[in-house]
Scaffold this motif. Structure first.
Motif, PDB file in Angstrom:
ATOM      1  N   ASP A 145      34.073  37.167  29.801  1.00  0.00           N
ATOM      2  CA  ASP A 145      35.339  36.468  30.005  1.00  0.00           C
ATOM      3  C   ASP A 145      35.229  35.659  31.301  1.00  0.00           C
ATOM      4  OD1 ASP A 145      37.888  35.556  30.204  1.00  0.00           O
ATOM      5  OD2 ASP A 145      38.853  37.539  30.176  1.00  0.00           O
ATOM      6  N   VAL A 146      35.080  34.354  31.157  1.00  0.00           N
ATOM      7  CA  VAL A 146      34.867  33.491  32.317  1.00  0.00           C
ATOM      8  C   VAL A 146      36.053  33.549  33.256  1.00  0.00           C
ATOM      9  CG1 VAL A 146      34.379  31.124  33.047  1.00  0.00           C
ATOM     10  CG2 VAL A 146      33.366  32.010  30.950  1.00  0.00           C
ATOM     11  N   ARG A 147      37.269  33.728  32.715  1.00  0.00           N
ATOM     12  CA  ARG A 147      38.457  33.804  33.576  1.00  0.00           C
ATOM     13  C   ARG A 147      38.369  35.001  34.527  1.00  0.00           C
ATOM     14  NH1 ARG A 147      42.878  33.957  29.013  1.00  0.00           N
ATOM     15  NH2 ARG A 147      41.312  35.488  28.330  1.00  0.00           N
ATOM     16  N   SER A 148      37.639  36.010  34.111  1.00  0.00           N
ATOM     17  CA  SER A 148      37.437  37.200  34.961  1.00  0.00           C
ATOM     18  C   SER A 148      36.115  37.147  35.707  1.00  0.00           C
ATOM     19  CB  SER A 148      37.497  38.468  34.103  1.00  0.00           C
ATOM     20  OG  SER A 148      38.737  38.554  33.433  1.00  0.00           O
ATOM     21  N   ARG A 149      35.548  35.932  35.761  1.00  0.00           N
ATOM     22  CA  ARG A 149      34.288  35.704  36.472  1.00  0.00           C
ATOM     23  C   ARG A 149      33.142  36.535  35.877  1.00  0.00           C
ATOM     24  NH1 ARG A 149      36.320  35.174  42.815  1.00  0.00           N
ATOM     25  NH2 ARG A 149      38.239  34.027  42.316  1.00  0.00           N
ATOM     26  N   ASP A 150      33.145  36.607  34.554  1.00  0.00           N
ATOM     27  CA  ASP A 150      32.096  37.312  33.807  1.00  0.00           C
ATOM     28  C   ASP A 150      31.321  36.286  32.987  1.00  0.00           C
ATOM     29  OD1 ASP A 150      30.490  38.909  32.238  1.00  0.00           O
ATOM     30  OD2 ASP A 150      32.073  40.321  31.700  1.00  0.00           O
ATOM     31  N   CYS A 151      30.023  36.191  33.246  1.00  0.00           N
ATOM     32  CA  CYS A 151      29.173  35.199  32.571  1.00  0.00           C
ATOM     33  C   CYS A 151      28.102  35.855  31.702  1.00  0.00           C
ATOM     34  CB  CYS A 151      28.521  34.272  33.597  1.00  0.00           C
ATOM     35  SG  CYS A 151      27.671  35.144  34.952  1.00  0.00           S
TER      36      CYS A 151
END
Length: 379
Positions: A99-105
């Motif tokens: 989840d990019v919004r949670s800074r997860d790539c």
């Protein structure tokens, strides 16, 4: 003027570099520098990133994964931007699962191929803050690919009886969400089974692919090898594992025919023990018998002298008894009743001769009995 211009440009460039360095310290990514995957299976690469603390997370934040050296205008290998074109080599296999919004790539790769062995980098774009766009080229991800090595996992009962229904389960390697593998059993000519596929959905969108078979255990199955093969059509690779069956069955006397080799060894050990016991007992008996025999021989040799009685036929005066052919024939060892019966006979005289018995040379020398005769001349 030219020198002054060059000097001003140099100072400006230094300022830009320092500003970039100050900005770079807010953009970091955490991920393994190298990840290893097996051909045909899948791999999940964990990844997190940071950017300026003053910038709030945007609802429409976008993330991109590119081949190392690619420009951002080129096709991405994975992204959450529906308007971005995906490279045909990775389409459907590479997925930005974080989840990019949670800074997860985090990145997922299914149906891994040998051609996937290369480096990649991540890029982030904050739509509400156009200035907040950053390519994390300083933190590349290196993917290496090896041959398919993992084998299917087979589970079955440790021991079954003839006639029982047996259930065996085989799980294909890899917990992936890509192309499902084909699971087969063998040899079909020996095992008549019923197969059931029972795949399981796991958290995170992955799956576990498994197959279960049931069959009736026969004595012919004992020590036979049961094979399970998982074929991965996306890369045209397969992997196989096998197990040995332990089937117990009843013999002709209705007794469980359990461990043939172990039973044979135990039987040999017991037989050898019985033979040793019998030999020790016979040796003990033989020694006791020899000891009793030696004691008897010793008692006889140390006993009293042997008394021999002779019966003498009285001859007329002047006659020679040695010429009488019946003199020796009439001589005998008397019993006590004969002695009393002939006591009053004037023609008979009795003589007692005591002779010591000679000791035998050894305990095995035969003892010969002999009748001794004596002649007594009466005047």
């Amino acid at each position: 003027m030219g020198f002054v211009r060059q000097l001003v440009m140099s100072f400006l460039w230094i300022g830009v570099l320092r500003a970039q360095e100050d900005r770079d310290k807010y953009f970091n990514v955490t991920l393994p520098s190298t990840i290893t995957a097996q051909e045909g299976l899948c791999v999940l690469i964990p990844c997190t990133f940071t950017y300026e603390k003053t910038v709030k997370a945007a609802v429409s934040s976008r993330g991109y994964w590119f081949f190392e050296g690619a420009k951002i205008q080129e096709k991405a290998v994975a992204t959450n931007d529906v308007n971005k074109e995906i490279h045909e080599h990775t389409r459907g296999r590479f997925r930005l699962v974080g989840d990019v919004r949670s800074r997860d790539c985090s990145l997922s790769i299914n149906d891994v191929r040998k051609s996937d062995e290369r480096s990649y980098f991540f890029r982030y774009e904050h739509n509400e803050h156009p200035i907040t766009k950053y390519s994390y080229i300083r933190y590349p991800l290196r993917v290496t690919v090896t041959d398919l090595q993992d084998k299917p996992e087979i589970s079955l009962p440790e021991r079954v009886m003839e006639g029982e229904t047996v259930t065996v389960r085989c799980v294909a390697p890899g917990r992936c969400s890509g192309t499902a593998p084909n699971i087969t059993w063998g040899p079909e000519s020996q095992f008549k089974y019923h197969q059931l596929l029972n795949n399981t959905d796991n958290p995170g969108g992955t799956k576990t692919y498994a197959s279960t078979i049931t069959f009736t255990a026969l004595r012919e199955h004992n020590s036979s090898r049961l094979h399970c093969t998982a074929y991965f059509p996306a890369v045209d690779k397969y992997t196989t594992n096998s197990v040995s069956l332990n089937v117990q069955y009843m013999n002709s006397s209705k007794l469980p025919l359990i461990p043939m080799i172990g039973g044979a060894i135990a039987g040999v050990v017991v037989l050898a023990g019985l033979c040793l016991l019998a030999w020790l007992m016979s040796r003990k008996v033989r020694r006791a018998r020899d000891a009793n025999k030696e004691a008897g021989d010793k008692k006889e040799t140390e006993g009293d002298d042997l008394a021999i009685y002779s019966v003498v036929n009285k001859s007329p005066k002047g006659s020679r008894t040695e010429n009488n052919p019946h003199s020796r024939a009439n001589t005998k060892i008397s019993k006590e009743e004969d002695m009393y019966e002939n006591f009053n006979n004037d023609n008979l005289h009795y003589a007692s001769i005591r002779l010591p018995r000679a000791k035998p040379e050894s305990k095995y020398s035969p003892i010969c009995e002999e009748t001794l005769y004596s002649e007594v001349k009466v005047h």
